[in-house]
Structure formats: structure tokens, C-alpha cells
Design an enzyme around this catalytic site. Structure first.
Site, PDB file in Angstrom:
ATOM      1  N   TYR A 134       0.591  -1.218  -0.277  1.00 26.89           N
ATOM      2  CA  TYR A 134      -0.389  -0.081  -0.220  1.00 26.89           C
ATOM      3  C   TYR A 134       0.995   1.523  -0.315  1.00 26.89           C
ATOM      4  O   TYR A 134       0.774   2.034  -0.551  1.00 26.89           O
ATOM      5  CB  TYR A 134      -0.803  -0.016   0.518  1.00 26.89           C
ATOM      6  CG  TYR A 134      -1.673   1.052   1.705  1.00 26.89           C
ATOM      7  CD1 TYR A 134      -3.219   0.848   0.435  1.00 26.89           C
ATOM      8  CD2 TYR A 134      -1.768   2.303   2.323  1.00 26.89           C
ATOM      9  CE1 TYR A 134      -4.174   1.951   0.353  1.00 26.89           C
ATOM     10  CE2 TYR A 134      -2.461   3.078   2.593  1.00 26.89           C
ATOM     11  CZ  TYR A 134      -3.467   3.096   1.644  1.00 26.89           C
ATOM     12  OH  TYR A 134      -4.415   4.315   2.227  1.00 26.89           O
ATOM     13  N   LYS A 138       1.018   3.994  -2.902  1.00 23.79           N
ATOM     14  CA  LYS A 138       0.945   5.110  -2.551  1.00 23.79           C
ATOM     15  C   LYS A 138       2.095   6.441  -2.691  1.00 23.79           C
ATOM     16  O   LYS A 138       1.764   7.295  -3.685  1.00 23.79           O
ATOM     17  CB  LYS A 138      -0.039   5.593  -1.899  1.00 23.79           C
ATOM     18  CG  LYS A 138      -0.985   5.182  -0.569  1.00 23.79           C
ATOM     19  CD  LYS A 138      -2.577   5.284  -1.813  1.00 23.79           C
ATOM     20  CE  LYS A 138      -3.432   5.209  -1.629  1.00 23.79           C
ATOM     21  NZ  LYS A 138      -4.770   5.640  -2.325  1.00 23.79           N
TER      22      LYS A 138
END
Length: 232
Positions: A134, A138
Site C-alpha cells: 500500500y 501510494k
């Protein structure tokens, strides 16, 4: 009235973003991987926008493409040694692959005054245990937004991102690291997205929407003795 495309629209943040733009009189189309119903959207589509076909269909459904909001993501949880190849690819495809495919499809149709706003995360620049895929996705998303801001600025298209902290019902003790003393709400992220979509001289920036988390030193702020001694 602007044409607004929200990708990842079925999530609480996506729905709040749709509501914020609809309240301004914009025509909002929402896209997600699963069927959903929300009155803020004039249309909701079920498409995988990490693919060229899905992204083209989403953009092609719009009468005009004035604002694109990239709110799709996937967050497998676990250390890097237990993160599977599938989890890694899913996280990157959902966040970064979707952003790339949608921007590639939408930018040729975006005119002067257009805006792209991505929903990033404080995990792009603040390390936390258990979210390697993640965080990488991002961070890549923010890099892509800066690149597009540079390349498409001369055409009058602005590209920005917001970086939320924890949003929604907190886990026990989560609010302790936030100077505001609480975690955030979806509508607060939506307000920041809506602002950036209309901020005519802002591009290439990442706006933290994190209750001050990114300015707090965990080493000091989380110590009860220092909090008791120095905070009002």
C-alpha cells in the site's frame, strides 16, 4: 456545471467526494469494482479501471471530463515477507495502475481548467508497519501526479493529491498520535479534494488531511509523560 469522474466511488471517501461535487451542482459519475447505489452520482459504473478497456469505458461515459478524482486503492496488511505476489500486484494495480490508465484515457479530453485530484495517504511518506504494498503504491501515485502536473500544466490542467491519515472509526488508541485528538471523517477528505479541484493556481502539491499527524514526532508526542508536562 463540471463533469466529474470519481474512480473508487463506492468507498466511504469516494461517496463523500461524490456528495461534495454534487452539492456544487456538478454532474458526477462514479466508477467502482462492485455495484453500488448513491444519489450523488448521475450514473454509477462497474468497471476495472486498471485496464485500458475499463479506463476508456469510464472516460468515454462522460459528456465532458473536467475533473477526475482517483480514489481507488487496495491495502493488503502484513509484513513484506508474507505479502504474496498477488497482493503486491493487486495493491499496485488498484492504486497506481488505475491512476495511470485513467489519466492516459482522460488527459486527451481535458481542456484548460481541468483538474485531477488523487487520494493518496500519509503512508506514502510516513512509514508504518504492515503496509509495504500500500505504501509503495501510494508513493508511486504521488510521483505520477507530480509528473503529470509538470507535463500538463502548460495545457492548463492541474494535478494534485490529498494525503489522508486514518479516516473513519478509529482502532483503540489510534487518535493518540493526532494533534487534533481524533481521526478524520470522509467528508473532511472530500472537502480537501473539492478545494483542490477548484484552486486555480495550485498544482503538483500533496495536501495532508491528517489532523496534524505528519507534523507530530512520534518519539515525543506519544510519550504520556511529555504530553502531560507540555501540552495544555
Amino acid at each position: 456545471m463540471r463533469g466529474v469522474l470519481v474512480v473508487g466511488a463506492s468507498s466511504p471517501i469516494g461517496r463523500a467526494i461524490g456528495a461534495a461535487f454534487a452539492a456544487s451542482g456538478d454532474r458526477v459519475v462514479g466508477v467502482a469494482l462492485e455495484s453500488f447505489v448513491d444519489s450523488s452520482f448521475v450514473d454509477t459504473l462497474v468497471l476495472d479501471c486498471s485496464t485500458a478497456v475499463g479506463a476508456a469505458a469510464a472516460v468515454g461515459s462522460m459528456e465532458s471530463v473536467d475533473v477526475v478524482v482517483l480514489a481507488a486503492a487496495a491495502m493488503p496488511v502484513g509484513p513484506v515477507t508474507s505479502t504474496t505476489d498477488e497482493q503486491w500486484r493487486t495493491a499496485l494495480d488498484a492504486t497506481l495502475g488505475t491512476a495511470f490508465a485513467i489519466c492516459r484515457a482522460a488527459l486527451p479530453r481535458m481542456r484548460d481548467g481541468g483538474a485531477i485530484v488523487a487520494v493518496s495517504s500519509v503512508n506514502a511518506f510516513l512509514a508504518a508497519p504492515g503496509v509495504p504494498a500500500y505504501a509503495a503504491a501510494k508513493a508511486g501515485l504521488e510521483g505520477l501526479m507530480r509528473q503529470l502536473a509538470l507535463e500538463y500544466g502548460p495545457r492548463g490542467v492541474r494535478v494534485n493529491a490529498v494525503a489522508p491519515g486514518m479516516i473513519g472509526d478509529p482502532v483503540e488508541g489510534a487518535a493518540a498520535g493526532y494533534p487534533l485528538g481524533r481521526t478524520g471523517r470522509p467528508e473532511e477528505v472530500a472537502a480537501a479534494v473539492h478545494f483542490l479541484a477548484g484552486a486555480g493556481f495550485v498544482t503538483g502539491t500533496v495536501l495532508p488531511v491528517d489532523g496534524g499527524l505528519s507534523i507530530a514526532s512520534p518519539a515525543a508526542f506519544l510519550r504520556d509523560d511529555l504530553r502531560a508536562r507540555w501540552l495544555p
